[in-house]
Design a protein around this motif. Structure first.
Motif, PDB file in Angstrom:
ATOM      1  N   LYS A 154       2.225   6.726  -6.835  1.00 21.50           N
ATOM      2  CA  LYS A 154       1.224   7.685  -7.284  1.00 21.50           C
ATOM      3  C   LYS A 154       1.726   9.120  -7.130  1.00 21.50           C
ATOM      4  O   LYS A 154       1.319  10.013  -7.890  1.00 21.50           O
ATOM      5  N   SER A 161      -6.835   4.361   1.149  1.00 20.18           N
ATOM      6  CA  SER A 161      -7.171   4.799  -0.213  1.00 20.18           C
ATOM      7  C   SER A 161      -6.574   3.898  -1.286  1.00 20.18           C
ATOM      8  O   SER A 161      -7.037   3.912  -2.439  1.00 20.18           O
ATOM      9  N   VAL A 162      -5.555   3.119  -0.948  1.00 23.10           N
ATOM     10  CA  VAL A 162      -4.900   2.252  -1.943  1.00 23.10           C
ATOM     11  C   VAL A 162      -4.953   0.779  -1.534  1.00 23.10           C
ATOM     12  O   VAL A 162      -4.210  -0.049  -2.063  1.00 23.10           O
ATOM     13  N   ALA A 166       2.450   1.801  -3.321  1.00 21.91           N
ATOM     14  CA  ALA A 166       1.505   2.359  -4.293  1.00 21.91           C
ATOM     15  C   ALA A 166       1.325   3.864  -4.088  1.00 21.91           C
ATOM     16  O   ALA A 166       1.231   4.624  -5.062  1.00 21.91           O
ATOM     17  N   LEU A 167       1.277   4.294  -2.836  1.00 21.37           N
ATOM     18  CA  LEU A 167       1.165   5.733  -2.551  1.00 21.37           C
ATOM     19  C   LEU A 167       2.394   6.488  -3.047  1.00 21.37           C
ATOM     20  O   LEU A 167       2.279   7.550  -3.666  1.00 21.37           O
ATOM     21  N   THR A 190      -5.514  -1.452  -4.404  1.00 21.48           N
ATOM     22  CA  THR A 190      -4.300  -1.595  -5.215  1.00 21.48           C
ATOM     23  C   THR A 190      -3.347  -2.600  -4.581  1.00 21.48           C
ATOM     24  O   THR A 190      -2.732  -3.419  -5.277  1.00 21.48           O
ATOM     25  N   LYS A 191      -3.234  -2.546  -3.259  1.00 19.92           N
ATOM     26  CA  LYS A 191      -2.406  -3.535  -2.574  1.00 19.92           C
ATOM     27  C   LYS A 191      -2.939  -4.933  -2.832  1.00 19.92           C
ATOM     28  O   LYS A 191      -2.158  -5.868  -3.082  1.00 19.92           O
ATOM     29  N   GLY A 203       0.808  -1.214   0.000  1.00 19.26           N
ATOM     30  CA  GLY A 203       0.000   0.000   0.000  1.00 19.26           C
ATOM     31  C   GLY A 203       0.839   1.260   0.000  1.00 19.26           C
ATOM     32  O   GLY A 203       0.599   2.189  -0.781  1.00 19.26           O
TER      33      GLY A 203
END
Length: 297
Positions: free
Chosen positions: A56, A199-200, A52-53, A203-204, A49
């Motif tokens: 982004k 928020s992700v 991914a942050l 995605t994780k 996670g």
């Protein structure tokens, strides 16, 4: 003629506006983050996670599996399994927006040799790392423990020119951090930094889903849950979320409160936490906010 001038001016304004947006999206300083896991999928479940942050926000993230994972299955093994796991890692990297490297050391046979230490040093140097993360060297799995030891052993040597001289040394010592675990002895994990990944979280889960040989086969088998894994993709996803939606512990929630404030910390549903290693650069709170810019949101 007047209309053409107006049209040109409007077009220029749009271009300028778009340029400003692009400039705003780019980070002031691009950070280089490298994570060492013992096996393909270790990094994903510990920091997927947060990675991914970072991605982004325009920063560079690299996952490194120190072994090739050629022993992590109940029915497959050897070179064929290593190929499967390398392919899964590459797919996970695409889904998270990061780079993924799998080193060619045998799963279950890792030892902190000079040769593997040099591999780790080279990876850190080539990535010009600002942050390095890995397992704590207190873990149930010897590969996890020795990955932690290898990264610890590299922590000072990454700046020493005469060590691994085929790769230029770093000009500064990175911040070294440990990934979260639940082990208590000799010391329990300390959540120095906690990141809200709510928020992700999806995605994780996308990243974990890419490692199908692990999260739908091997790990359920080791826990006696293989029969519980659904056949349909939608149900598989629900199974994955259920298995990896871990509650936020009290010490991680306290760390979230420190970094985000009480209101945001209370609202967080998913988090990842990290402990500062005694080796490498010792960051101040202000420096941590620079290294983890998502804490400022």
């Amino acid at each position: 003629m007047k209309n053409k001038i107006i049209q040109t001016m409007v077009a220029l304004c749009i271009v300028c506006s778009l340029s400003n947006v692009s400039a705003q999206e780019k980070p002031k300083k691009q950070l280089n983050i490298i994570v060492f896991g013992a096996h393909p999928d270790d990094c994903d479940n510990k920091i997927g996670g947060t990675a991914a942050l970072f991605a982004k926000m325009g920063h560079r993230v690299k996952f490194v599996s120190v072994t090739n994972g050629d022993a992590g299955h109940y029915a497959k093994g050897g070179g064929n399994l290593a190929k499967i796991r390398r392919k899964e890692a590459q797919e996970a990297g695409k889904r998270l927006g990061i780079e993924y490297t799998v080193l060619d050391n045998h799963d279950g046979e890792l030892f902190p040799t000079i040769e593997v230490r040099h591999q780790v040093i080279r990876e850190i140097r080539k990535w010009d790392a600002d942050i390095v993360l890995t397992h704590r060297p207190v873990d149930y799995h010897p590969d996890h423990r020795y990955t932690g030891v290898l990264v610890q052993d590299a922590a000072y040597l990454v700046i020493v020119p005469n060590v691994t001289p085929d790769t230029p040394p770093l000009k500064k010592n990175p911040v070294f951090l440990y990934l979260q675990d639940h082990f208590q002895k000799p010391n329990e994990f300390k959540a120095d930094i906690a990141v809200d990944i709510t928020s992700v979280f999806d995605t994780k889960m996308d990243g974990l889903d890419a490692h199908s040989s692990q999260f739908y086969e091997w790990l359920p088998w080791t826990e006696g849950k293989l029969a519980e894994v659904p056949k349909e993709e939608k149900e598989k996803r629900e199974f994955l979320i259920k298995e990896w939606s871990r509650p936020i512990s009290d010490n991680v929630r306290a760390s979230l409160t420190k970094w985000y404030g009480h209101k945001k910390a209370k609202e967080a549903m998913h988090a990842e936490a990290f402990e500062i290693c005694e080796y490498g650069k010792q960051p101040t709170d202000e420096e941590i906010r620079v290294l983890f810019p998502m804490l400022n949101n």
